[in-house]
Scaffold this motif. Sequence first.
Motif, PDB file in Angstrom:
ATOM      1  N   ALA A   1      14.409   7.191  10.420  1.00  0.00           N
ATOM      2  CA  ALA A   1      15.419   7.006   9.371  1.00  0.00           C
ATOM      3  C   ALA A   1      16.824   7.250   9.921  1.00  0.00           C
ATOM      4  CB  ALA A   1      15.136   7.941   8.203  1.00  0.00           C
ATOM      5  N   GLN A   2      16.947   8.310  10.729  1.00  0.00           N
ATOM      6  CA  GLN A   2      18.264   8.619  11.297  1.00  0.00           C
ATOM      7  C   GLN A   2      18.751   7.478  12.196  1.00  0.00           C
ATOM      8  OE1 GLN A   2      17.515  12.476  12.826  1.00  0.00           O
ATOM      9  NE2 GLN A   2      18.614  13.469  11.150  1.00  0.00           N
ATOM     10  N   ASN A   3      17.827   6.980  13.014  1.00  0.00           N
ATOM     11  CA  ASN A   3      18.182   5.867  13.914  1.00  0.00           C
ATOM     12  C   ASN A   3      18.619   4.643  13.140  1.00  0.00           C
ATOM     13  OD1 ASN A   3      17.764   7.265  16.182  1.00  0.00           O
ATOM     14  ND2 ASN A   3      15.623   6.625  16.435  1.00  0.00           N
ATOM     15  N   LEU A   4      17.917   4.401  12.008  1.00  0.00           N
ATOM     16  CA  LEU A   4      18.258   3.231  11.198  1.00  0.00           C
ATOM     17  C   LEU A   4      19.691   3.337  10.696  1.00  0.00           C
ATOM     18  CD1 LEU A   4      15.102   2.574   8.988  1.00  0.00           C
ATOM     19  CD2 LEU A   4      16.033   1.172  10.798  1.00  0.00           C
ATOM     20  N   THR A   5      20.053   4.535  10.175  1.00  0.00           N
ATOM     21  CA  THR A   5      21.424   4.720   9.653  1.00  0.00           C
ATOM     22  C   THR A   5      22.435   4.489  10.768  1.00  0.00           C
ATOM     23  OG1 THR A   5      20.473   6.409   8.247  1.00  0.00           O
ATOM     24  CG2 THR A   5      22.853   6.256   8.248  1.00  0.00           C
ATOM     25  N   ILE A   6      22.125   4.999  11.973  1.00  0.00           N
ATOM     26  CA  ILE A   6      23.058   4.833  13.094  1.00  0.00           C
ATOM     27  C   ILE A   6      23.216   3.346  13.431  1.00  0.00           C
ATOM     28  CG2 ILE A   6      23.391   5.288  15.563  1.00  0.00           C
ATOM     29  CD1 ILE A   6      21.945   8.018  15.016  1.00  0.00           C
ATOM     30  N   GLU A   7      22.079   2.646  13.470  1.00  0.00           N
ATOM     31  CA  GLU A   7      22.117   1.220  13.821  1.00  0.00           C
ATOM     32  C   GLU A   7      22.938   0.439  12.811  1.00  0.00           C
ATOM     33  OE1 GLU A   7      20.638  -0.633  16.515  1.00  0.00           O
ATOM     34  OE2 GLU A   7      20.846   1.427  17.227  1.00  0.00           O
ATOM     35  N   VAL A   8      22.695   0.731  11.507  1.00  0.00           N
ATOM     36  CA  VAL A   8      23.401  -0.014  10.460  1.00  0.00           C
ATOM     37  C   VAL A   8      24.881   0.329  10.491  1.00  0.00           C
ATOM     38  CG1 VAL A   8      23.548  -0.499   7.997  1.00  0.00           C
ATOM     39  CG2 VAL A   8      21.325  -0.120   9.038  1.00  0.00           C
ATOM     40  N   SER A   9      25.204   1.606  10.773  1.00  0.00           N
ATOM     41  CA  SER A   9      26.634   1.945  10.781  1.00  0.00           C
ATOM     42  C   SER A   9      27.342   1.310  11.979  1.00  0.00           C
ATOM     43  CB  SER A   9      26.852   3.457  10.723  1.00  0.00           C
ATOM     44  OG  SER A   9      26.147   4.055  11.761  1.00  0.00           O
ATOM     45  N   LYS A  10      26.562   0.761  12.906  1.00  0.00           N
ATOM     46  CA  LYS A  10      27.194  -0.007  13.999  1.00  0.00           C
ATOM     47  C   LYS A  10      27.426  -1.456  13.565  1.00  0.00           C
ATOM     48  CE  LYS A  10      25.099   2.444  17.855  1.00  0.00           C
ATOM     49  NZ  LYS A  10      23.875   2.345  18.674  1.00  0.00           N
ATOM     50  N   GLY A  11      26.978  -1.772  12.329  1.00  0.00           N
ATOM     51  CA  GLY A  11      27.232  -3.115  11.801  1.00  0.00           C
ATOM     52  C   GLY A  11      26.007  -4.001  11.767  1.00  0.00           C
ATOM     53  N   LYS A  12      24.834  -3.453  12.128  1.00  0.00           N
ATOM     54  CA  LYS A  12      23.625  -4.284  12.167  1.00  0.00           C
ATOM     55  C   LYS A  12      22.939  -4.312  10.801  1.00  0.00           C
ATOM     56  CE  LYS A  12      21.977  -3.858  16.875  1.00  0.00           C
ATOM     57  NZ  LYS A  12      20.996  -3.163  17.684  1.00  0.00           N
ATOM     58  N   VAL A  13      22.229  -5.402  10.527  1.00  0.00           N
ATOM     59  CA  VAL A  13      21.402  -5.441   9.317  1.00  0.00           C
ATOM     60  C   VAL A  13      19.964  -5.155   9.760  1.00  0.00           C
ATOM     61  CG1 VAL A  13      20.533  -6.894   7.445  1.00  0.00           C
ATOM     62  CG2 VAL A  13      22.900  -7.117   8.213  1.00  0.00           C
ATOM     63  N   ILE A  14      19.330  -4.177   9.108  1.00  0.00           N
ATOM     64  CA  ILE A  14      17.990  -3.766   9.544  1.00  0.00           C
ATOM     65  C   ILE A  14      17.009  -4.011   8.411  1.00  0.00           C
ATOM     66  CG2 ILE A  14      16.596  -1.755  10.195  1.00  0.00           C
ATOM     67  CD1 ILE A  14      18.552  -2.099  12.338  1.00  0.00           C
ATOM     68  N   LYS A  15      15.843  -4.542   8.745  1.00  0.00           N
ATOM     69  CA  LYS A  15      14.805  -4.681   7.724  1.00  0.00           C
ATOM     70  C   LYS A  15      13.489  -4.182   8.316  1.00  0.00           C
ATOM     71  CE  LYS A  15      12.552  -7.895   4.656  1.00  0.00           C
ATOM     72  NZ  LYS A  15      11.218  -7.404   4.963  1.00  0.00           N
ATOM     73  N   THR A  16      12.838  -3.290   7.597  1.00  0.00           N
ATOM     74  CA  THR A  16      11.581  -2.771   8.125  1.00  0.00           C
ATOM     75  C   THR A  16      10.675  -2.292   6.995  1.00  0.00           C
ATOM     76  OG1 THR A  16      10.607  -1.119   9.589  1.00  0.00           O
ATOM     77  CG2 THR A  16      12.594  -0.459   8.479  1.00  0.00           C
ATOM     78  N   ASP A  17       9.388  -2.296   7.223  1.00  0.00           N
ATOM     79  CA  ASP A  17       8.443  -1.728   6.259  1.00  0.00           C
ATOM     80  C   ASP A  17       8.084  -0.334   6.755  1.00  0.00           C
ATOM     81  OD1 ASP A  17       8.564  -4.031   4.910  1.00  0.00           O
ATOM     82  OD2 ASP A  17       6.567  -4.760   5.475  1.00  0.00           O
ATOM     83  N   THR A  18       8.181   0.654   5.884  1.00  0.00           N
ATOM     84  CA  THR A  18       7.964   2.028   6.321  1.00  0.00           C
ATOM     85  C   THR A  18       7.457   2.875   5.148  1.00  0.00           C
ATOM     86  OG1 THR A  18       9.067   3.917   7.331  1.00  0.00           O
ATOM     87  CG2 THR A  18      10.428   2.544   5.954  1.00  0.00           C
ATOM     88  N   LYS A  19       7.449   4.182   5.360  1.00  0.00           N
ATOM     89  CA  LYS A  19       6.994   5.080   4.292  1.00  0.00           C
ATOM     90  C   LYS A  19       8.107   6.046   3.959  1.00  0.00           C
ATOM     91  CE  LYS A  19       2.106   5.089   5.552  1.00  0.00           C
ATOM     92  NZ  LYS A  19       1.634   4.220   4.495  1.00  0.00           N
ATOM     93  N   ARG A  20       8.221   6.396   2.677  1.00  0.00           N
ATOM     94  CA  ARG A  20       9.199   7.403   2.267  1.00  0.00           C
ATOM     95  C   ARG A  20       8.520   8.356   1.281  1.00  0.00           C
ATOM     96  NH1 ARG A  20      11.354   6.130   6.153  1.00  0.00           N
ATOM     97  NH2 ARG A  20      13.476   5.384   6.515  1.00  0.00           N
ATOM     98  N   LYS A  21       9.207   9.508   1.076  1.00  0.00           N
ATOM     99  CA  LYS A  21       8.602  10.560   0.243  1.00  0.00           C
ATOM    100  C   LYS A  21       9.320  10.629  -1.103  1.00  0.00           C
ATOM    101  CE  LYS A  21       9.687  14.735   1.014  1.00  0.00           C
ATOM    102  NZ  LYS A  21      10.299  15.625   1.918  1.00  0.00           N
TER     103      LYS A  21
END
Length: 834
Positions: free
Chosen positions: A391-411
Amino acid sequence: MSIFKSNKSKLYLQKEVSLLREEIAELKNINSKTTENNKSVIDNKNLANSIFEDAAIGMAIIDKSLKIVKYNQAFYNLFGYNDNEIVEMTYLDFIPEEKKPKAIQLFEAMFASKISKYQNEQVYYKKDKSLLWLKLTVNVINNLNGEPEYILGMGEDITESKRQENIRKVVYNISIAVNDSQSLYNLINTIKNNLKLIIDAEHFFIALYNEISDNFSVPYIIDKKESFKTFPAEKTLVGLVQKNRKSLLFDYKEILELQSAEEIFIAGNLSKQWLGVPLFNDEKVIGVIGVHSYDNENAFDNNDLILLEVLSNQISASIQKTKSEEAFKIERAYFKELFDNSPEAIAIVDNSSIIININNEFTKLFGYTKDEAINSTIEDLISTPESKDEAQNLTIEVSKGKVIKTDTKRKKKDGSIVDVSLWGTPVMLDKGQLAVYAIFRDISERVEYEKQLEEAKIKAEESDKLKTAFLTNMSHEIRTPMNAIIGFSELISDPGTDKETQKEFTKQIYNSSNMLLQLIEDIIDVSQLDSGNIKINKKSINVSGLLTDLYSKYVKEKEKERKKNIELLLHNPFGDSIAYIESDAYRFFQIFSNLLNNALKYTNSGFIEFGFDINQKDEPIFYVRDTGIGIPEDKTETIFDHFTKIEDKKILYRGTGIGLTITKKLINLLGGKIWVESNLDIGSIFYFSLPGKVILQQTSNSKSIKHINYNWIGKKILVAEDDDINFAVVKASLAFTHAHIQRVMTGEHAVKKCFNENFDLILMDLKMPVLSGIEATKQIREFNSNIPILAQTAFIHNNEKELCLMAGCNEYITKPTKSYVLLDIINKYISNGK
Ligand code: ADP
């Protein structure tokens, strides 16, 4: 005309008033005065007159009827009325309608000596209808008796300073309104109300220009005669202002000229004066503000034009501001609606993962309210321990301007885990990336569906494998007995075969036929159970008797299988008492047979014990225990599935893998359950429960099966059967009864034969050419209702039995029929015979 400074004029005023007062007093008393005073009086009079006439400020004397009895040149200059006109007028004709009551009140008070002097700033109408502001001073003029007789009014023209003051006020008010107005409409309304203070804004409009349609829209119009929402730019006065990009002031004549030159087209009422000023935004004309008058040709002058121009800058700026504020508000409203009620769960997160906002769906999905979520770190709030880094990596990637799409699990808040599809999208502004949009969609159903699909795929593949194994098995299972039947049938007719060998061959053929029959019955059972076509016939069944029958059967089977090392044991907890349960006897027998067949097949030494016990609820638990090869622990469930066989590399056990499937389905159909306990190489116990309590009945002599040799000498039996082999079986079965048998091969012949001869009983095959058994029975019943007709069939159709009985058959027997069963049934009818 020179303009007095106010304090200077004050001086003049005081002087003038006192002189006038004297003069008027003199005028009134002129005749009663003595001649010696005449000279000084005339001098004074002339002086007062000349002061009155030449005064720079307008002066008028008003009598009690408010008529103007005297006025000066300055008064004329101010208002423009001549003598003839003034004679017809009163003071009230000079002032606006709304001021009249107050003026009347004031004059009444003055003539009643309540007020002697009054000062005010007052608005008047000039003859040309334009406004005139005067600084007014009124004084009472008393007669010699000291009673009020006239009123002297003096007015100093303050129109210009009033106008300047009003302009300042209006500009101020409008600039305040620009900041305060909630909508464009409110703002324009304020502008209009303020304009009224400085010009004739009785007919006022603001028209906004639309470049694309070349139309004007009218968000605001005050007009007693016209009302528009939109109108074209072409051939209109407003359009001319827009095209010329400058203010235009037209009088009536000019408007008529423009119309006759077809420069403009006016369908409705023509204005006496029309003034329009463009509204600019940068270089563009965004609209026109205008005023016009239907009755006053001098309503507006150049000053008004300049004034409107000054205001127009303010107005266009404020229109632009209000418009963009409104557009912003609308956009905000759209966004809010979209965000709050989006079907996707959305969180807006800043670049350091802090939640700025969440929508309703987010609350629904994860259980957190806005208050709980905002300002928390998104990873802390909804990530599972395993997905935190991701999750942390995703936020970092998106804040670099990338659009991310993934299937995952959350609580979720309650700790439960949810499958989500996650989009991370950067929120960009001119200066760069601002925040992150995290959009979550609950995909639990999809994941579950995919899991089921995967399971179904594995199952389908397994079942495919099983089916292939089944077909291979089946072919083996069919070929083996068929081989025996064909082989021994051939050998039996060999002239060299002795009697003893023939007997042995016959036995083999019989056994193989039974095996084949069993196989076919099993297949029919499976397909009928699968299609739900098996009907259960529940009644009170004698469990003790059935178990004894099974015991007898399996003692023989054991011998047949040459399994001498196995002891067969029957366990009945109620000894001599007969135990009854509510169930289907045929299916009960079938279930036990299947389990005993397996026990016999998979056991080589030791014992096989079967029977039942009762549980605490007095319900029976049946079982078959063996000391056979046992079942691996991981197979104790799957052995009940279709076609499942446990392959043993060392020994090949015959079977199709459908016995336990049938058994389980039948038990379920009867309302019970089956399960197994087993140890490899030690043995297995198959248990099954059936619903309902065991009922006991005490008895001294138990029933035993009798085998009777029937003697039906002299009885005539008609056998309607087209198949030679079937007829041979019937004939052989009846051979020892000495009954007289006749055969017919069609239904039609059966009817004829029966009509012409007397028979004691008919065995009627149902499937015959020309006329079916059912049809034949119906026809026979038309002339003979007594003769017993026993229907025989090899085909089991759903409702055939009902049809058969309805046609008039007494019994419905399925083929193949054991000979003693057939004889028993025939005996039931033949011994009661005619
Ligand atoms: P099958 O015709 O192969 O006997 P079933 O459906 O009756 O088919 O049984 C399925 C499988 O369960 C058998 O192939 C066998 O491996 C196992 N099985 C059934 N009963 C027993 C038993 N009493 N002891 C050991 N294995 C058994």
